[in-house]
Design a protein around this motif. Structure first.
Motif, short mmCIF file in Angstrom:
data_model
loop_
_atom_site.label_atom_id
_atom_site.label_comp_id
_atom_site.label_asym_id
_atom_site.label_seq_id
_atom_site.Cartn_x
_atom_site.Cartn_y
_atom_site.Cartn_z
N VAL A 102 4.62 -7.40 0.80
CA VAL A 102 4.93 -5.99 1.06
C VAL A 102 3.73 -5.33 1.73
CG1 VAL A 102 5.45 -3.74 0.02
CG2 VAL A 102 6.56 -5.82 -0.85
N GLU A 103 4.00 -4.64 2.81
CA GLU A 103 2.99 -3.84 3.50
C GLU A 103 3.34 -2.37 3.36
OE1 GLU A 103 2.97 -5.19 7.53
OE2 GLU A 103 1.92 -7.07 7.07
N GLN A 104 2.32 -1.52 3.42
CA GLN A 104 2.55 -0.07 3.30
C GLN A 104 1.83 0.64 4.44
OE1 GLN A 104 2.51 1.65 -0.61
NE2 GLN A 104 1.63 3.58 0.11
N ASN A 105 2.57 1.49 5.11
CA ASN A 105 2.00 2.28 6.19
C ASN A 105 1.05 3.33 5.63
OD1 ASN A 105 1.72 4.40 8.28
ND2 ASN A 105 3.25 3.18 9.39
N VAL A 106 -0.16 3.35 6.12
CA VAL A 106 -1.17 4.26 5.56
C VAL A 106 -0.89 5.71 5.95
CG1 VAL A 106 -2.95 2.50 5.47
CG2 VAL A 106 -2.68 3.84 7.56
N GLU A 107 -0.08 5.93 6.98
CA GLU A 107 0.18 7.30 7.44
C GLU A 107 1.31 7.97 6.67
OE1 GLU A 107 0.80 7.18 11.62
OE2 GLU A 107 -1.26 6.55 12.08
N GLY A 109 3.23 6.20 4.19
CA GLY A 109 3.47 5.55 2.89
C GLY A 109 4.72 4.70 2.82
N VAL A 110 5.40 4.49 3.96
CA VAL A 110 6.62 3.69 3.98
C VAL A 110 6.25 2.22 3.76
CG1 VAL A 110 8.58 2.93 5.37
CG2 VAL A 110 7.84 5.32 5.45
N GLN A 111 6.99 1.60 2.88
CA GLN A 111 6.74 0.19 2.59
C GLN A 111 7.69 -0.70 3.40
OE1 GLN A 111 7.06 -0.18 -1.71
NE2 GLN A 111 4.85 0.04 -1.93
N THR A 112 7.19 -1.89 3.71
CA THR A 112 7.95 -2.86 4.50
C THR A 112 7.81 -4.23 3.86
OG1 THR A 112 7.57 -1.64 6.56
CG2 THR A 112 8.24 -3.95 6.76
N LEU A 113 8.94 -4.89 3.66
CA LEU A 113 8.91 -6.27 3.18
C LEU A 113 8.90 -7.19 4.39
CD1 LEU A 113 9.07 -8.30 0.80
CD2 LEU A 113 11.56 -8.27 1.11
N VAL A 114 7.91 -8.07 4.43
CA VAL A 114 7.75 -9.00 5.56
C VAL A 114 8.02 -10.42 5.07
CG1 VAL A 114 6.21 -9.84 7.37
CG2 VAL A 114 6.00 -7.48 6.55
N VAL A 115 8.81 -11.16 5.83
CA VAL A 115 9.05 -12.58 5.57
C VAL A 115 8.63 -13.35 6.81
CG1 VAL A 115 10.74 -14.37 5.08
CG2 VAL A 115 10.95 -12.12 4.00
N ALA A 116 7.73 -14.33 6.64
CA ALA A 116 7.21 -15.09 7.77
C ALA A 116 7.43 -16.58 7.56
CB ALA A 116 5.71 -14.80 7.95
N ASN A 117 7.92 -17.21 8.62
CA ASN A 117 8.08 -18.67 8.63
C ASN A 117 7.07 -19.24 9.62
OD1 ASN A 117 8.93 -21.34 8.60
ND2 ASN A 117 10.67 -20.97 9.97
N ARG A 118 5.98 -19.78 9.11
CA ARG A 118 4.93 -20.32 9.96
C ARG A 118 5.04 -21.85 10.03
NH1 ARG A 118 2.34 -16.42 6.94
NH2 ARG A 118 1.62 -18.00 5.46
N PHE A 119 6.24 -22.33 10.27
CA PHE A 119 6.48 -23.76 10.35
C PHE A 119 7.30 -24.04 11.60
CE2 PHE A 119 8.09 -27.93 8.93
CZ PHE A 119 6.94 -28.46 8.39
#
Length: 259
Positions: A102-107, A109-119
């Motif tokens: 989960v990332e949160q925008n510092v401006e 405060g909106v949160q974002t769920l990130v899913v990454a496939n590094r394969f």
């Protein structure tokens, strides 16, 4: 009385018993009765030494054979363990390269769920679940109620290799009094990621990063636990068009980086 004669002839001696000549007894012909010679003693000692040496050699041979068998068994066990470890590492290699956070925008405060496939292979049958709490302005008059929450479950057929998806929690709604109202200041309380790797093995990762093999059809899967929450008064059903859009909007990433 008899008077000695003086004729000059010696006086005859009186007769005595005949003398028997002395002879040395002949040696016995019985070999057992003979005293052992130095040569026979020495031969017996060498025979004993040879027997002891042969027994010691045989014992050492058995020890060597047992030790060789033990070493071979240990080597085989180590090779099997190493092979199993390599198989496990190879099995987890793609799953370990797939993460969610989960990332949160510092401006704002909106949160974002990130899913990454590094394969370099896609992941399939992707399921993402979130538990989101927030505030509700039920009567549109500034009066808010806290402790409201929703369960969001989104799915995608796949996420391509070296790609990520982002699901913003900017437009989240909840049903109150048969009306869909926005959930203000939504915050992620919990989330999970489930997927299948290139070998069709099912994996599940929680918000703490723990990775486990788990089928989403099993009763103890996190997906089923989330679905069961929808039957409780606290949690409302999913209203997440932005999440549905986000999980299918892929962005390429460098497979050597985390984002």
């Amino acid at each position: 009385m008899t008077q000695p004669t003086h004729s000059g002839e010696p006086e005859a001696s009186s007769p005595s018993a005949p003398q028997v000549p002395q002879t040395t007894p002949a040696p016995s012909q019985d070999p057992a009765a003979r005293p052992p010679t130095r040569r026979s003693l020495r031969g017996t000692e060498w025979e004993k030494i040879a027997a002891v040496t042969a027994a010691a050699a045989a014992a050492l041979g058995l020890v060597f054979t047992a030790w060789t068998a033990y070493i071979a068994q240990e080597v085989a066990r180590d090779q099997l363990s190493q092979s199993q470890q390599q198989d496990a590492e190879s099995e987890r290699s793609q799953a370990a390269s797939t993460n969610a956070w989960v990332e949160q925008n510092v401006e704002d405060g909106v949160q974002t769920l990130v899913v990454a496939n590094r394969f370099p292979d896609p992941i399939k049958d992707v399921v993402v679940g979130l538990i989101v709490d927030g505030l509700v302005d039920e009567f549109r008059n500034g009066k808010t109620q806290s402790g409201e929450g929703i369960v969001i479950i989104a799915a995608a057929d796949s996420i391509p290799p070296c790609a990520k998806v982002e699901m913003e929690l900017e437009e989240v709604y909840i049903t109150k009094n048969n009306k869909s109202v926005p959930l203000m200041a939504p915050k992620v309380q919990d989330y999970f990621l489930a997927f299948k790797d290139a070998n069709a093995k099912e994996w599940e990762r929680d918000k703490y990063g723990s990775l486990t093999r788990k089928s989403q059809n099993s009763k103890d899967s996190t997906r089923n636990k989330y679905i069961s929450l929808l039957d409780t008064p606290k949690y409302d059903g999913p209203h997440q068009p932005n999440v549905d859009r986000g999980i299918n909007a892929y962005k390429p990433i460098d497979c050597g980086n985390r984002s």
